[in-house]
Motif scaffolding. Structure first.
Motif, PDB file in Angstrom:
ATOM      1  N   UNK A 121       0.822  -1.201   0.000  1.00 17.21           N
ATOM      2  CA  UNK A 121       0.000   0.000   0.000  1.00 17.21           C
ATOM      3  C   UNK A 121       0.855   1.249   0.000  1.00 17.21           C
ATOM      4  N   UNK A 122       0.306   2.341  -0.527  1.00 12.86           N
ATOM      5  CA  UNK A 122       1.002   3.624  -0.618  1.00 12.86           C
ATOM      6  C   UNK A 122       0.468   4.569   0.456  1.00 12.86           C
ATOM      7  N   UNK A 123       1.370   5.301   1.097  1.00 16.23           N
ATOM      8  CA  UNK A 123       0.975   6.211   2.164  1.00 16.23           C
ATOM      9  C   UNK A 123       0.380   7.493   1.584  1.00 16.23           C
ATOM     10  N   UNK A 124      -0.911   7.680   1.816  1.00 11.55           N
ATOM     11  CA  UNK A 124      -1.713   8.848   1.377  1.00 11.55           C
ATOM     12  C   UNK A 124      -1.366   9.317  -0.037  1.00 11.55           C
ATOM     13  N   UNK A 125      -1.029   8.360  -0.895  1.00 10.70           N
ATOM     14  CA  UNK A 125      -0.801   8.606  -2.321  1.00 10.70           C
ATOM     15  C   UNK A 125       0.358   9.561  -2.593  1.00 10.70           C
ATOM     16  N   UNK A 126       1.382   9.524  -1.754  1.00 14.71           N
ATOM     17  CA  UNK A 126       2.562  10.341  -2.009  1.00 14.71           C
ATOM     18  C   UNK A 126       3.266   9.872  -3.272  1.00 14.71           C
ATOM     19  N   UNK A 127       3.975  10.784  -3.917  1.00 18.84           N
ATOM     20  CA  UNK A 127       4.536  10.506  -5.241  1.00 18.84           C
ATOM     21  C   UNK A 127       5.496   9.323  -5.238  1.00 18.84           C
ATOM     22  N   UNK A 128       6.299   9.181  -4.169  1.00 16.55           N
ATOM     23  CA  UNK A 128       7.344   8.157  -4.231  1.00 16.55           C
ATOM     24  C   UNK A 128       6.856   6.769  -3.861  1.00 16.55           C
ATOM     25  N   UNK A 129       5.541   6.589  -3.669  1.00 20.64           N
ATOM     26  CA  UNK A 129       5.053   5.232  -3.394  1.00 20.64           C
ATOM     27  C   UNK A 129       3.918   4.825  -4.320  1.00 20.64           C
ATOM     28  N   UNK A 130       3.605   5.653  -5.295  1.00 19.02           N
ATOM     29  CA  UNK A 130       2.538   5.289  -6.232  1.00 19.02           C
ATOM     30  C   UNK A 130       2.946   4.087  -7.082  1.00 19.02           C
TER      31      UNK A 130
END
Length: 227
Positions: A121-130
């Motif tokens: 899962x990505x943390x609040x849709x931050x760029x570096x985890x999309x």
């Protein structure tokens, strides 16, 4: 009667010894509990105990890496990584793509394992985890590499269908904002899924043949008794 029992026992023994034992599915999730900071209740950004989730069959080892070198523990977070509830993630404070989490599962003597799946899962849709990457030795050897969207606001499930081995090695990232949950693997006794040896097949055939012979010889005796 005793002449029938021995062939039956022989055949039954051959069947039982040739049947593979079923693999047992195990899952490691990060439901809140007392496995952070040396046995304390996990709260956001608390360090997960290195061996959390270990069993008699499989030992678990958590850690973060930076450029492939160990750089600290993994951390716990309750919510915010897509729709996952409770995750492990790599070094807090770093958004560098060279920061990655590493989880190693090692089978105890007499057992072997294979990776089945995990959730990212990505943390609040931050760029570096999309987009997340992973490298996995799923148990049987031979690394599998992938890059995939993390599916915010939900999560991404990654599945495997590999053979069994001694160790599962899993890296994922990049940066601190990718969380993992629901890691599933199968564990079984070494050799439990092996194909029966030719000698075992021969024993089974011989046993069933003796049973059939005994039944045929017994049938005329029963008819004579009835007459």
């Amino acid at each position: 009667m005793s002449k029938m029992i021995m062939p039956l026992l022989t055949a039954a023994f051959a069947v039982l010894t040739s049947m593979p034992a079923e693999a047992a599915v195990q899952m490691l999730d990060f439901t809140q509990g007392n496995y952070c900071n040396g046995g304390e209740l996990c709260t956001n950004n608390a360090a997960i105990d290195k061996g959390h989730g270990s069993t008699a069959e499989v030992s678990v080892n958590f850690g973060s890496t930076y450029d492939g070198f160990p750089s600290g523990p993994l951390y716990y977070y309750e919510r915010g990584f897509g729709d996952l509830v409770g995750v492990a993630y790599s070094n807090k404070g770093s958004t560098d793509f060279r920061t990655r989490a590493r989880i190693t599962l090692s089978a105890a003597a007499g057992y072997e394992i294979t990776l089945k799946s995990f959730d990212l899962g990505c943390f609040v849709n931050l760029a570096n985890c999309q987009t997340a990457t992973y490298n996995v030795n799923p148990g049987a050897g031979g690394y599998q590499t992938g890059s995939l969207g993390t599916g915010y606001p939900t999560h991404q499930n990654v599945t495997f269908n590999a053979g069994y081995g001694n160790v599962i090695d899993l890296w994922f990232g990049a940066g601190e904002n990718v969380g993992i949950d629901n890691i599933k693997w199968d564990v079984r006794a070494v050799g439990a899924g092996a194909v029966p040896e030719p000698a075992t097949w021969a024993m089974m055939i011989l046993g069933f043949g003796l049973v059939g012979t005994s039944l045929r010889r017994r049938a005329p005796t029963l008819r004579r008794q009835l007459v």
